[in-house]
Design a protein around this motif. Structure first.
Motif, PDB file in Angstrom:
ATOM      1  N   GLN A 192       0.829  -1.213   0.000  1.00 40.52           N
ATOM      2  CA  GLN A 192       0.000   0.000   0.000  1.00 40.52           C
ATOM      3  C   GLN A 192       0.862   1.261   0.000  1.00 40.52           C
ATOM      4  OE1 GLN A 192      -3.098   0.158  -0.644  1.00 40.52           O
ATOM      5  NE2 GLN A 192      -3.203  -2.072  -0.689  1.00 40.52           N
ATOM      6  N   ALA A 193       1.909   1.242   0.816  1.00 41.90           N
ATOM      7  CA  ALA A 193       2.777   2.420   0.927  1.00 41.90           C
ATOM      8  C   ALA A 193       3.403   2.748  -0.429  1.00 41.90           C
ATOM      9  CB  ALA A 193       3.868   2.163   1.961  1.00 41.90           C
ATOM     10  N   LEU A 194       3.795   1.714  -1.171  1.00 40.79           N
ATOM     11  CA  LEU A 194       4.440   1.955  -2.459  1.00 40.79           C
ATOM     12  C   LEU A 194       3.438   2.378  -3.537  1.00 40.79           C
ATOM     13  CD1 LEU A 194       7.160  -0.830  -2.415  1.00 40.79           C
ATOM     14  CD2 LEU A 194       7.425   1.624  -2.055  1.00 40.79           C
ATOM     15  N   ILE A 195       2.212   1.854  -3.432  1.00 41.78           N
ATOM     16  CA  ILE A 195       1.171   2.306  -4.370  1.00 41.78           C
ATOM     17  C   ILE A 195       0.930   3.799  -4.155  1.00 41.78           C
ATOM     18  CG2 ILE A 195      -1.317   2.185  -4.883  1.00 41.78           C
ATOM     19  CD1 ILE A 195      -1.136  -0.857  -4.372  1.00 41.78           C
ATOM     20  N   ARG A 196       0.895   4.190  -2.884  1.00 41.90           N
ATOM     21  CA  ARG A 196       0.683   5.611  -2.572  1.00 41.90           C
ATOM     22  C   ARG A 196       1.817   6.465  -3.142  1.00 41.90           C
ATOM     23  NH1 ARG A 196      -0.124   5.538   3.361  1.00 41.90           N
ATOM     24  NH2 ARG A 196       0.754   7.570   3.719  1.00 41.90           N
ATOM     25  N   THR A 197       3.019   5.966  -2.994  1.00 43.40           N
ATOM     26  CA  THR A 197       4.179   6.704  -3.517  1.00 43.40           C
ATOM     27  C   THR A 197       4.111   6.801  -5.044  1.00 43.40           C
ATOM     28  OG1 THR A 197       5.396   5.697  -1.711  1.00 43.40           O
ATOM     29  CG2 THR A 197       6.687   6.871  -3.337  1.00 43.40           C
ATOM     30  N   ASP A 198       3.789   5.688  -5.690  1.00 41.61           N
ATOM     31  CA  ASP A 198       3.706   5.674  -7.168  1.00 41.61           C
ATOM     32  C   ASP A 198       2.661   6.673  -7.665  1.00 41.61           C
ATOM     33  OD1 ASP A 198       5.515   3.631  -7.065  1.00 41.61           O
ATOM     34  OD2 ASP A 198       4.100   2.032  -7.564  1.00 41.61           O
ATOM     35  N   GLU A 199       1.489   6.659  -7.014  1.00 41.79           N
ATOM     36  CA  GLU A 199       0.402   7.538  -7.463  1.00 41.79           C
ATOM     37  C   GLU A 199       0.770   9.000  -7.259  1.00 41.79           C
ATOM     38  OE1 GLU A 199      -3.320   4.447  -6.742  1.00 41.79           O
ATOM     39  OE2 GLU A 199      -2.954   6.034  -5.279  1.00 41.79           O
ATOM     40  N   TRP A 200       1.421   9.239  -6.146  1.00 41.90           N
ATOM     41  CA  TRP A 200       1.863  10.613  -5.849  1.00 41.90           C
ATOM     42  C   TRP A 200       2.855  11.101  -6.907  1.00 41.90           C
ATOM     43  CZ3 TRP A 200       6.927  11.724  -3.568  1.00 41.90           C
ATOM     44  CH2 TRP A 200       7.080  13.045  -3.171  1.00 41.90           C
ATOM     45  N   LEU A 201       3.792  10.223  -7.271  1.00 38.09           N
ATOM     46  CA  LEU A 201       4.796  10.605  -8.271  1.00 38.09           C
ATOM     47  C   LEU A 201       4.147  10.872  -9.628  1.00 38.09           C
ATOM     48  CD1 LEU A 201       7.698   8.170  -7.366  1.00 38.09           C
ATOM     49  CD2 LEU A 201       7.733  10.668  -7.213  1.00 38.09           C
ATOM     50  N   ALA A 202       3.193  10.016 -10.007  1.00 35.69           N
ATOM     51  CA  ALA A 202       2.518  10.192 -11.294  1.00 35.69           C
ATOM     52  C   ALA A 202       1.794  11.539 -11.308  1.00 35.69           C
ATOM     53  CB  ALA A 202       1.534   9.052 -11.515  1.00 35.69           C
ATOM     54  N   ARG A 203       1.185  11.854 -10.184  1.00 33.92           N
ATOM     55  CA  ARG A 203       0.430  13.105 -10.088  1.00 33.92           C
ATOM     56  C   ARG A 203       1.370  14.324 -10.140  1.00 33.92           C
ATOM     57  NH1 ARG A 203      -3.855  14.467  -5.286  1.00 33.92           N
ATOM     58  NH2 ARG A 203      -4.847  16.186  -6.412  1.00 33.92           N
ATOM     59  N   LEU A 204       2.470  14.224  -9.393  1.00 30.46           N
ATOM     60  CA  LEU A 204       3.440  15.327  -9.408  1.00 30.46           C
ATOM     61  C   LEU A 204       3.995  15.545 -10.815  1.00 30.46           C
ATOM     62  CD1 LEU A 204       5.839  15.045  -6.313  1.00 30.46           C
ATOM     63  CD2 LEU A 204       4.184  16.857  -6.793  1.00 30.46           C
TER      64      LEU A 204
ATOM     65  N   GLU B 270       0.529  16.092   2.455  1.00 35.23           N
ATOM     66  CA  GLU B 270       0.427  17.562   2.344  1.00 35.23           C
ATOM     67  C   GLU B 270       0.424  18.028   0.889  1.00 35.23           C
ATOM     68  OE1 GLU B 270       0.752  20.099   4.973  1.00 35.23           O
ATOM     69  OE2 GLU B 270      -0.010  18.456   6.222  1.00 35.23           O
ATOM     70  N   THR B 271       1.320  17.467   0.082  1.00 38.89           N
ATOM     71  CA  THR B 271       1.385  17.923  -1.315  1.00 38.89           C
ATOM     72  C   THR B 271       0.154  17.455  -2.092  1.00 38.89           C
ATOM     73  OG1 THR B 271       2.885  16.063  -1.642  1.00 38.89           O
ATOM     74  CG2 THR B 271       3.872  18.221  -1.617  1.00 38.89           C
ATOM     75  N   ASN B 272      -0.351  16.260  -1.763  1.00 39.65           N
ATOM     76  CA  ASN B 272      -1.590  15.804  -2.411  1.00 39.65           C
ATOM     77  C   ASN B 272      -2.730  16.756  -2.086  1.00 39.65           C
ATOM     78  OD1 ASN B 272      -0.955  13.577  -3.964  1.00 39.65           O
ATOM     79  ND2 ASN B 272      -1.105  12.140  -2.249  1.00 39.65           N
TER      80      ASN B 272
ATOM     81  N   ASN C 240      -5.630  22.814  -5.798  1.00 37.03           N
ATOM     82  CA  ASN C 240      -4.995  23.582  -6.863  1.00 37.03           C
ATOM     83  C   ASN C 240      -4.096  24.688  -6.299  1.00 37.03           C
ATOM     84  OD1 ASN C 240      -4.562  23.596  -9.542  1.00 37.03           O
ATOM     85  ND2 ASN C 240      -6.211  25.066 -10.029  1.00 37.03           N
ATOM     86  N   GLU C 241      -3.368  24.346  -5.255  1.00 33.37           N
ATOM     87  CA  GLU C 241      -2.504  25.335  -4.612  1.00 33.37           C
ATOM     88  C   GLU C 241      -1.020  25.050  -4.834  1.00 33.37           C
ATOM     89  OE1 GLU C 241      -5.435  26.347  -0.827  1.00 33.37           O
ATOM     90  OE2 GLU C 241      -3.608  25.190  -0.521  1.00 33.37           O
ATOM     91  N   LEU C 242      -0.741  24.121  -5.739  1.00 32.40           N
ATOM     92  CA  LEU C 242       0.663  23.772  -5.984  1.00 32.40           C
ATOM     93  C   LEU C 242       0.960  23.976  -7.471  1.00 32.40           C
ATOM     94  CD1 LEU C 242       2.687  21.846  -3.925  1.00 32.40           C
ATOM     95  CD2 LEU C 242       2.611  20.547  -6.042  1.00 32.40           C
TER      96      LEU C 242
END
Ligand SMILES: [Zn+2]
Length: 473
Positions: A323-335, A381-383, A389-391
């Motif tokens: 789960q932790a890595l899925i969260r990281t992957d999704e965050w990276l894709a979004r960034l 926080e970044t998500n 839409n503040e980033l």
């Protein structure tokens, strides 16, 4: 803040002061596998901790020279070869190979050197060291022809383990096969050949035989890293007698302080119990891969607890790792998607720029739990900032650069292809059609539109290939 490590020798957290970091790399010696069977996940917990240590030192700008030995001759390897009815070298070769394969799956950086105990060059050095110890009265040949270290002549013996020699004297009976020793705690430097050893023997001034396990490490460590080493690592079960013996032998020969910092990794438990074959909770890496987990998921699960705390391995823990890595992957894709946006909208969030908290947590005796805590706090926080839409794109790029640094230490990024946004995929498809129609002008126009979205399209024999363009930062 300065880098700090808990030194087993002093039992204190100490500021890290390597010998001479400007002139030479940090020297690290780590006790490697005894290749008589496939290493289990408890072994790999220690190797991953050592990997983390090296990568963090490198993040902090140090150069590292790391040596990991391979113990390919000892009681267990000889017994295994005898039972399998194959030569020792053939028996150990399969487990050496398995070890390197597993280490690669777990993304463990290769040491600079992997000396093997059976290498004649090192056997010669072991013999040389034993001769010096005998000449100084620190070792003796007993009636059984083996050579032992005389622990009573080395006053510091027991300091690493905080062990009282008088206790050693009072414990238990002398085992039958050890009646030749002067003191029950004296350990073998050279084991005289006996018939159980078969054809495993080297010539020595004390007759045919083989080195003891402890002298192997002293000889290989000092041969490759010099008389004084910055950091020596291993599992807690190596502290006594193995590392205690390494100190006695090395310092007995060189007269110099062998190691500045001793770092030891705690045990791995499985479902709260010690791993054992009889309990059915004994796992190797292929056992976990077979259950569908990937190398990086296992790496994460074995890494996430502070190295001095016992790590309790559970299947729930493996799911959490996933789960932790899925969260990281999704965050990276979004960034990444965010970083390619061209709007001039400005960040209003307070998470626009990364800080040093991740590396500062690791500075404190490799506090990985705090470092990962900060990573996931950052993701949250970044998500949230992206939700509102503040980033802006430049903040997203700053976080992606930060991640690159973090991932140099963690090495947890997926190797799978990056996800191509739907809009880009659609344009690429259109371009494919225009090329088929040989409409080059239109095709080039579409290439430019794709480029404007942050993607590069290349025409290959297998068709179009899309890759994200390097961010402009
Ligand atoms: Zn060792």
């Amino acid at each position: 803040m300065a880098l700090q490590f808990f030194n087993t020798y002093s039992r204190e957290v100490e500021e890290f002061e390597p010998r001479d970091p400007a002139a030479r790399p940090i020297s690290i010696y780590t006790c490697g596998p005894t290749v008589y069977s496939r290493a289990h996940i408890g072994n790999f917990r220690a190797y991953i901790f050592e990997d983390l240590l090296q990568r963090h030192l490198e993040l902090r700008g140090y150069k590292v020279h790391r040596v990991m030995n391979i113990t390919d001759v000892d009681d267990k390897t000889i017994r295994g070869a005898r039972e399998a009815k194959v030569p020792l070298s053939k028996f150990t070769a399969q487990f050496k190979e398995a070890f390197f394969e597993d280490a690669e799956t777990l993304r463990i950086k290769r040491a600079d050197e992997f000396p093997a105990a059976t290498d004649q060059h090192y056997v010669d050095r072991m013999i040389e060291m034993i001769s010096v110890l005998i000449s100084r009265g620190l070792a003796y040949q007993a009636d059984d022809k083996s050579v032992y270290f005389r622990i009573n002549k080395f006053p510091d013996y027991g300091k690493l383990a905080h062990f009282d020699l008088t206790q050693l004297q009072s414990t238990g009976r002398v085992k039958h096969d050890e009646y030749d020793k002067e003191h029950i705690g004296d350990f073998a430097l050279w084991k005289a050949w006996d018939e159980e050893d078969g054809d495993v023997a080297w010539e020595s001034p004390w007759g045919p035989g083989r080195p003891g396990w402890h002298i192997e490490c002293s000889a290989m460590a000092t041969a490759l890293l010099g008389d004084e080493i910055d950091i020596h690592c291993g599992g807690v079960d190596n502290i006594f007698p193995h590392h205690e013996a390494e100190i006695a032998q090395s310092e007995g020969v060189t007269g110099k302080k062998f190691v500045r910092y001793w770092l030891h990794c705690a045990h791995l438990l499985v479902d709260g119990q010690k791993m054992s074959k009889s309990l059915g909770n004994f796992y190797t890496l292929p056992d976990l891969l077979e259950k569908g987990y990937t190398g990086r998921e296992i790496r994460y699960a074995l890494m996430r607890v502070h190295y001095r705390a016992p790590l309790n391995f559970t299947w729930d823990g493996m799911q959490e790792a996933r789960q932790a890595l899925i969260r990281t992957d999704e965050w990276l894709a979004r960034l990444r998607e965010k970083s390619r946006e061209t709007s001039v909208q400005r960040s209003t969030s307070n998470v626009q720029r990364p800080t040093q908290e991740f590396e500062e947590a690791l500075d404190e005796d490799l506090n990985i739990s705090a470092a990962l805590g900060f990573l996931f706090e950052t993701i949250r926080e970044t998500n949230r900032a992206m939700d509102r839409n503040e980033l802006d794109a430049s903040s997203a790029n700053a976080w992606l650069d930060w991640w690159k640094r973090v991932n140099n230490v963690l090495d947890l990024e997926t190797e799978a292809e990056v996800v191509i946004p739907a809009e880009v995929a659609q344009l690429a498809k259109e371009r494919e059609n225009t090329r088929r129609e040989k409409n080059w002008r239109k095709s080039d126009e579409l290439r430019d539109r794709i480029a404007a979205l942050g993607w590069e399209v290349r025409d290959t024999n297998d068709g179009q290939k899309l890759t994200p363009r390097a961010s402009s930062g």
